[in-house]
Design an enzyme around this catalytic site. Structure first.
Site, PDB file in Angstrom:
ATOM      1  N   HIS A 225       0.336  -8.835  -3.331  1.00  6.46           N
ATOM      2  CA  HIS A 225       1.407  -8.766  -2.339  1.00  6.46           C
ATOM      3  C   HIS A 225       0.823  -9.066  -0.953  1.00  6.46           C
ATOM      4  O   HIS A 225      -0.316  -8.681  -0.665  1.00  6.46           O
ATOM      5  CB  HIS A 225       2.064  -7.381  -2.353  1.00  6.46           C
ATOM      6  CG  HIS A 225       3.337  -7.355  -1.578  1.00  6.46           C
ATOM      7  ND1 HIS A 225       3.362  -7.252  -0.207  1.00  6.46           N
ATOM      8  CD2 HIS A 225       4.625  -7.455  -1.973  1.00  6.46           C
ATOM      9  CE1 HIS A 225       4.623  -7.287   0.205  1.00  6.46           C
ATOM     10  NE2 HIS A 225       5.405  -7.402  -0.843  1.00  6.46           N
TER      11      HIS A 225
ATOM     12  N   SER B 285      13.668 -10.318   2.230  1.00  7.80           N
ATOM     13  CA  SER B 285      15.012 -10.012   2.737  1.00  7.80           C
ATOM     14  C   SER B 285      16.122 -10.490   1.803  1.00  7.80           C
ATOM     15  O   SER B 285      17.176 -10.928   2.263  1.00  7.80           O
ATOM     16  CB  SER B 285      15.208 -10.570   4.146  1.00  7.80           C
ATOM     17  OG  SER B 285      14.267  -9.989   5.042  1.00  7.80           O
TER      18      SER B 285
ATOM     19  N   GLY C  30      10.925  -8.062   5.080  1.00  6.51           N
ATOM     20  CA  GLY C  30      11.310  -6.922   5.914  1.00  6.51           C
ATOM     21  C   GLY C  30      11.799  -7.311   7.299  1.00  6.51           C
ATOM     22  O   GLY C  30      11.948  -6.462   8.174  1.00  6.51           O
TER      23      GLY C  30
ATOM     24  N   GLU D 285       1.259  -7.717   1.773  1.00  5.87           N
ATOM     25  CA  GLU D 285       0.806  -6.507   2.491  1.00  5.87           C
ATOM     26  C   GLU D 285      -0.580  -6.086   2.013  1.00  5.87           C
ATOM     27  O   GLU D 285      -1.384  -5.569   2.787  1.00  5.87           O
ATOM     28  CB  GLU D 285       1.845  -5.387   2.322  1.00  5.87           C
ATOM     29  CG  GLU D 285       3.091  -5.680   3.151  1.00  5.87           C
ATOM     30  CD  GLU D 285       4.392  -5.174   2.557  1.00  5.87           C
ATOM     31  OE1 GLU D 285       4.358  -4.280   1.687  1.00  5.87           O
ATOM     32  OE2 GLU D 285       5.465  -5.683   2.957  1.00  5.87           O
TER      33      GLU D 285
ATOM     34  N   GLU E 286       7.047 -15.207  -1.816  1.00  9.46           N
ATOM     35  CA  GLU E 286       7.461 -14.330  -0.723  1.00  9.46           C
ATOM     36  C   GLU E 286       6.952 -14.887   0.609  1.00  9.46           C
ATOM     37  O   GLU E 286       5.798 -14.634   0.986  1.00  9.46           O
ATOM     38  CB  GLU E 286       6.899 -12.922  -0.924  1.00  9.46           C
ATOM     39  CG  GLU E 286       7.365 -12.242  -2.198  1.00  9.46           C
ATOM     40  CD  GLU E 286       7.420 -10.725  -2.065  1.00  9.46           C
ATOM     41  OE1 GLU E 286       8.429 -10.158  -2.491  1.00  9.46           O
ATOM     42  OE2 GLU E 286       6.484 -10.121  -1.517  1.00  9.46           O
TER      43      GLU E 286
ATOM     44  N   ASN F 179      10.505  -3.440  -5.452  1.00 13.07           N
ATOM     45  CA  ASN F 179       9.199  -3.006  -4.947  1.00 13.07           C
ATOM     46  C   ASN F 179       9.460  -1.940  -3.884  1.00 13.07           C
ATOM     47  O   ASN F 179       9.864  -2.258  -2.772  1.00 13.07           O
ATOM     48  CB  ASN F 179       8.455  -4.207  -4.342  1.00 13.07           C
ATOM     49  CG  ASN F 179       7.165  -3.785  -3.659  1.00 13.07           C
ATOM     50  OD1 ASN F 179       6.722  -2.647  -3.779  1.00 13.07           O
ATOM     51  ND2 ASN F 179       6.556  -4.714  -2.934  1.00 13.07           N
ATOM     52  N   TRP F 180       9.240  -0.693  -4.270  1.00 17.17           N
ATOM     53  CA  TRP F 180       9.589   0.407  -3.357  1.00 17.17           C
ATOM     54  C   TRP F 180       8.542   0.608  -2.260  1.00 17.17           C
ATOM     55  O   TRP F 180       8.757   1.421  -1.358  1.00 17.17           O
ATOM     56  CB  TRP F 180       9.754   1.699  -4.154  1.00 17.17           C
ATOM     57  CG  TRP F 180      10.868   1.687  -5.131  1.00 17.17           C
ATOM     58  CD1 TRP F 180      11.710   0.644  -5.415  1.00 17.17           C
ATOM     59  CD2 TRP F 180      11.291   2.777  -5.971  1.00 17.17           C
ATOM     60  NE1 TRP F 180      12.616   1.021  -6.381  1.00 17.17           N
ATOM     61  CE2 TRP F 180      12.377   2.315  -6.735  1.00 17.17           C
ATOM     62  CE3 TRP F 180      10.839   4.083  -6.140  1.00 17.17           C
ATOM     63  CZ2 TRP F 180      13.038   3.123  -7.651  1.00 17.17           C
ATOM     64  CZ3 TRP F 180      11.489   4.893  -7.057  1.00 17.17           C
ATOM     65  CH2 TRP F 180      12.582   4.415  -7.809  1.00 17.17           C
ATOM     66  N   LYS F 181       7.420  -0.071  -2.388  1.00 20.08           N
ATOM     67  CA  LYS F 181       6.336   0.075  -1.387  1.00 20.08           C
ATOM     68  C   LYS F 181       5.990   1.561  -1.231  1.00 20.08           C
ATOM     69  O   LYS F 181       6.073   2.302  -2.207  1.00 20.08           O
ATOM     70  CB  LYS F 181       6.734  -0.617  -0.076  1.00 20.08           C
ATOM     71  CG  LYS F 181       7.233  -2.058  -0.336  1.00 20.08           C
ATOM     72  CD  LYS F 181       7.370  -2.894   0.889  1.00 20.08           C
ATOM     73  CE  LYS F 181       7.827  -4.305   0.495  1.00 20.08           C
ATOM     74  NZ  LYS F 181       7.872  -5.238   1.599  1.00 20.08           N
TER      75      LYS F 181
END
Ligand code: 13P
Length: 256
Positions: A97, A215, A175, A99, A169, A11-13
């Site tokens: 997600h 992570s 992160g 976020e 997650e 997942n490159w965000k």
């Protein structure tokens, strides 16, 4: 017989221009683009999907998006639909997600509509669930994960279930460099498998890949991937560098 092939998804965000994305993918393809032991999915930003799709052509790597709208088309300024993703040969889409939940107000009801829309359009949802630090400390991890999983999967048919991917997650591990212990992760993964068994029956639940995200790095991956119900990883930071992403794929091959 392998019941569940391991899956590593990057997942490159909100990282990488189309040109940077192609460079990363070309190098990745040259190193692991032909292996079939594990499934590998890269999820670049929307703006890089088309060029990454071309760079993946002829490899075994698959393409995913990071979000989508639940309608197929219409007056939804700034949104992208499932048929648009399919037109770039995307096969997966990350939904719910943390976020998206935290910064863009997505709730389980909205995410559920997206899950159903993805399935209607032959996209495999990578549905994210997970507790915050406060929720873990309050002892409500399993309750939170149960509510998110059940609400987001409402209306999903038994026959569709095997195409689902769930990503556990823990929000406090994303992160942050803090990773769940293998015991913490396996406990929640087994719990999710139990929820899926209740919803869809044992044979379907046994086919669903449950990924760990938060992570995950080459150093901690072997131990996590050795757990019975950890079927791969949804990787943020470590998916942005060729070396670490390839090492994660190799760790999954070793754990298969
Ligand atoms: P990190 O691997 O950077 O912790 O991110 C995890 C994640 O959010 C993947 O979706």
């Amino acid at each position: 017989m392998i019941l569940r092939k391991k899956l590593i998804a990057g997942n490159w965000k909100m990282n990488k221009t189309a040109a940077d994305a192609v460079a990363l993918v070309q190098e990745t393809v040259s190193l692991i683009g032909k292996q079939t032991d594990v499934d590998v999915v890269v999820c670049p930003p929307f703006t890089a999907l088309e060029s990454v799709a071309k760079a993946l052509d002829g490899s075994t790597l698959k393409l995913g998006a990071q979000n989508m709208h639940f309608e197929a088309s219409g007056a939804f300024t700034g949104e992208i639909s499932a048929p648009m993703l399919r037109a770039f040969f995307a096969t997966h889409v990350i939904l719910g997600h943390s976020e998206r939940r935290t910064y863009f107000g997505e709730n389980d009801e909205l995410i559920n509509k997206k899950v159903l829309a993805a399935l209607r359009n032959q996209l495999r949802p990578i549905l994210c669930v997970g507790e915050t630090l406060a929720e873990r400390e309050a002892g409500s991890t399993l309750k939170v994960v149960q509510t998110q999983t059940e609400r987001c999967l409402e209306g999903v048919g038994k026959e569709q279930a095997p195409t689902l991917v769930i990503a556990y997650e823990p929000v406090w591990a994303i992160g942050t460099g803090k990773v769940a212990t293998t015991a913490q992760a396996q406990e929640v993964h087994a719990f999710i498998r139990g929820l899926l068994t209740n919803l869809f029956g044992e044979p379907a639940a046994q086919k669903v890949r449950i990924l760990y995200g938060g992570s995950m790095k080459p150093a901690n991956a072997p131990e996590l991937l050795a757990q019975k119900d950890i079927d791969g990883g949804l990787i943020g930071g470590a998916s942005l560098e060729v070396r670490s992403f390839v090492d994660l794929v190799n760790a999954a091959i070793a754990a298969k």
